[in-house]
Design a protein around this motif. Structure first.
Motif, short mmCIF file in Angstrom:
data_model
loop_
_atom_site.label_atom_id
_atom_site.label_comp_id
_atom_site.label_asym_id
_atom_site.label_seq_id
_atom_site.Cartn_x
_atom_site.Cartn_y
_atom_site.Cartn_z
N ASN A 1 0.67 -1.23 0.08
CA ASN A 1 0.01 -0.11 -0.01
C ASN A 1 0.89 1.24 0.07
N ARG A 2 2.03 1.24 0.76
CA ARG A 2 2.70 2.57 0.82
C ARG A 2 3.56 2.59 -0.57
N LEU A 3 3.94 1.61 -1.50
CA LEU A 3 4.47 1.69 -2.52
C LEU A 3 3.43 2.31 -3.64
N GLY A 4 1.96 2.23 -3.07
CA GLY A 4 1.15 2.68 -4.19
C GLY A 4 0.72 1.29 -5.29
N GLN B 1 11.77 -8.73 5.13
CA GLN B 1 13.01 -8.09 5.69
C GLN B 1 12.82 -6.54 5.62
N HIS B 2 12.18 -5.84 4.60
CA HIS B 2 12.28 -4.37 4.67
C HIS B 2 11.24 -3.92 5.71
N GLY B 3 10.22 -4.69 6.14
CA GLY B 3 9.24 -4.32 6.79
C GLY B 3 9.65 -4.28 8.21
N ASN C 1 12.90 -3.81 8.83
CA ASN C 1 14.05 -2.81 9.20
C ASN C 1 13.72 -1.29 8.84
N LEU C 2 13.38 -1.06 7.73
CA LEU C 2 13.20 0.28 7.40
C LEU C 2 11.59 0.73 7.21
N CYS C 3 11.15 -0.01 6.68
CA CYS C 3 9.56 0.36 6.42
C CYS C 3 8.61 -0.19 7.30
N ARG C 4 9.25 0.37 8.54
CA ARG C 4 8.30 -0.42 9.74
C ARG C 4 6.94 0.38 9.75
N SER D 1 6.74 5.20 11.66
CA SER D 1 7.75 6.03 11.36
C SER D 1 8.86 5.15 10.62
N PRO D 2 8.26 5.05 9.17
CA PRO D 2 9.19 4.40 8.28
C PRO D 2 10.33 5.23 7.91
N ARG D 3 11.68 4.61 7.66
CA ARG D 3 12.72 5.58 7.45
C ARG D 3 12.94 5.91 6.29
N CYS D 4 12.20 6.44 5.52
CA CYS D 4 12.27 6.79 4.12
C CYS D 4 13.52 7.45 3.53
N PRO D 5 14.09 8.27 4.23
CA PRO D 5 15.46 9.02 3.69
C PRO D 5 16.30 7.78 3.43
N GLU D 6 16.73 6.82 4.25
CA GLU D 6 17.49 5.78 3.96
C GLU D 6 17.23 4.78 3.18
N CYS D 7 15.83 4.82 2.51
CA CYS D 7 15.27 3.65 1.79
C CYS D 7 16.00 3.34 0.58
N PRO D 8 16.24 2.27 0.09
CA PRO D 8 16.93 1.97 -1.43
C PRO D 8 15.91 2.08 -2.43
N ILE D 9 14.66 2.12 -2.08
CA ILE D 9 13.70 1.92 -3.17
C ILE D 9 12.58 3.24 -2.92
N ARG D 10 13.06 4.38 -2.39
CA ARG D 10 12.27 5.54 -2.18
C ARG D 10 11.58 6.21 -3.46
N ASN D 11 12.65 6.08 -4.32
CA ASN D 11 12.36 6.58 -5.71
C ASN D 11 11.03 5.93 -6.35
N ASP D 12 10.92 4.70 -5.87
CA ASP D 12 9.91 3.76 -6.75
C ASP D 12 8.63 3.84 -5.87
N CYS D 13 8.69 4.56 -4.86
CA CYS D 13 7.69 4.45 -3.74
C CYS D 13 6.65 5.59 -3.83
N ALA D 14 5.44 5.49 -3.78
CA ALA D 14 4.50 6.59 -3.82
C ALA D 14 4.70 7.40 -2.53
N THR D 15 4.80 6.66 -1.41
CA THR D 15 5.01 7.40 -0.12
C THR D 15 6.36 8.41 -0.08
N GLY D 16 7.20 7.69 -0.55
CA GLY D 16 8.46 7.92 -0.38
C GLY D 16 8.69 9.38 -1.18
N ARG D 17 8.19 9.18 -2.51
CA ARG D 17 8.38 10.50 -3.47
C ARG D 17 7.40 11.82 -2.82
S1 SF4 Z 1 10.00 4.95 0.96
FE1 SF4 Z 1 8.41 3.79 0.72
S2 SF4 Z 1 9.18 1.23 0.80
FE2 SF4 Z 1 10.98 3.03 1.64
S3 SF4 Z 1 10.43 3.07 3.92
FE3 SF4 Z 1 9.36 4.98 2.99
S4 SF4 Z 1 7.22 4.03 2.83
FE4 SF4 Z 1 8.66 2.24 2.84
#
Ligand code: SF4
Length: 283
Positions: free
Chosen positions: A148-151, A183-185, A187-190, A193-209
């Protein structure tokens, strides 16, 4: 969604090796033990599940021995898992039905697996993936939330998410999808408070963008619908008779299912461990 890139980045970030390598090459497991272990993991911490599973399978490793096992002895062996009395009854029933209806072989289809008592889609999909290497998508709370967060889905329940993912994700990504997102859930995408700035797929993620550009993230859809409290005599699809439905990984407060916490290759991370700092922020 560029799944090739997402898989590559998550695999690289978590040091899982090549997600294209057939999963069973390194992770072949006994389908019966995957099935019973997944039932035991419902509403139970991973560590307790591992201890109980080891004790149980050392004594009763197959349907024949478990079906004949005395109830009290099984209860003692799996004591420490949630609802161990209910589970003791359920797993012996499952073993008996496998003997009676499937000639002692754990079935290989979703329909047959979910016809076993207390086996729902998540457990059945775990058996397909981790027991047989058959493409399927076990959807636990991590897979549901991150999808859902990825969109890529906008769904309210893990069951809906699974149906939608099967439509929109190419079959070649089904097997590595669960281990990588779990694994992602953890660690980072908890959940909080997901750690989006550190996320390796933030550019592919609707929430991160959205967060990066100051826009509000997509409306959260990942709060599971409230379900009626089961009675002691009810048995829902995928639920244990007498135990809360949707236990295990689909519960917002329950730990991830034991079998869904594994990475495609390489060691399993615990939920509290962060990725190596040298990887943090890589993209
Ligand atoms: S950028 Fe998206 S996938 Fe990455 S931690 Fe944030 S919400 Fe999760």
């Amino acid at each position: 969604m560029d799944w090739e890139r997402v898989m590559d980045r998550l695999s690289s970030f978590y040091g899982c090796g090549d997600w294209r390598v057939p999963y069973l090459r390194d992770h072949a497991e006994d389908p019966f033990q995957v099935l019973i272990g997944t039932v035991l993991s419902q509403r139970t911490r991973d560590e307790a599940t591992d201890v109980a599973s080891s004790r149980l399978f050392a004594r009763y490793p197959d349907p024949g021995s478990l079906a004949r096992a005395p109830r009290a002895r099984v209860e003692r062996l799996i004591h420490g898992t949630g609802f161990y009395r209910v589970k003791s009854r359920a797993i012996r029933q499952i073993a008996q039905e496998i003997l009676d209806r499937f000639h002692g072989e754990v079935p290989r289809t979703l329909e047959e697996l979910t016809s076993l008592p207390g086996v729902g889609p998540k457990t059945a999909n775990c058996v397909l993936v981790f027991g047989y290497g058959i493409p399927a998508i076990p959807v636990d709370t991590h897979v549901h939330r991150i999808s859902n967060r990825l969109g890529i889905v906008r769904t309210r329940t893990p069951e809906e998410t699974e149906r939608r993912l099967r439509q929109v994700v190419d079959r070649r990504y089904w097997i590595p999808l669960n281990p990588l997102l779990v694994q992602h859930g953890q660690n980072l995408c908890r959940p909080i408070s997901p750690r989006c700035p550190e996320c390796p797929i933030r550019n592919d993620c609707a929430t991160g963008r959205a967060l990066a550009t100051g826009r509000p993230p997509p409306r959260a859809q990942d709060r599971p619908q409230r379900r009626p409290r089961p009675s002691a005599t009810s048995a829902g699809a995928g639920g244990l008779r007498g135990a809360p439905r949707g236990g295990g990984a689909s519960s917002p407060r329950a730990p991830a299912r034991r079998t869904s916490t594994r990475s495609p290759r390489g060691p399993t991370r615990t939920r509290t461990r962060s990725p190596p700092s040298r990887r943090a922020g890589s993209n």
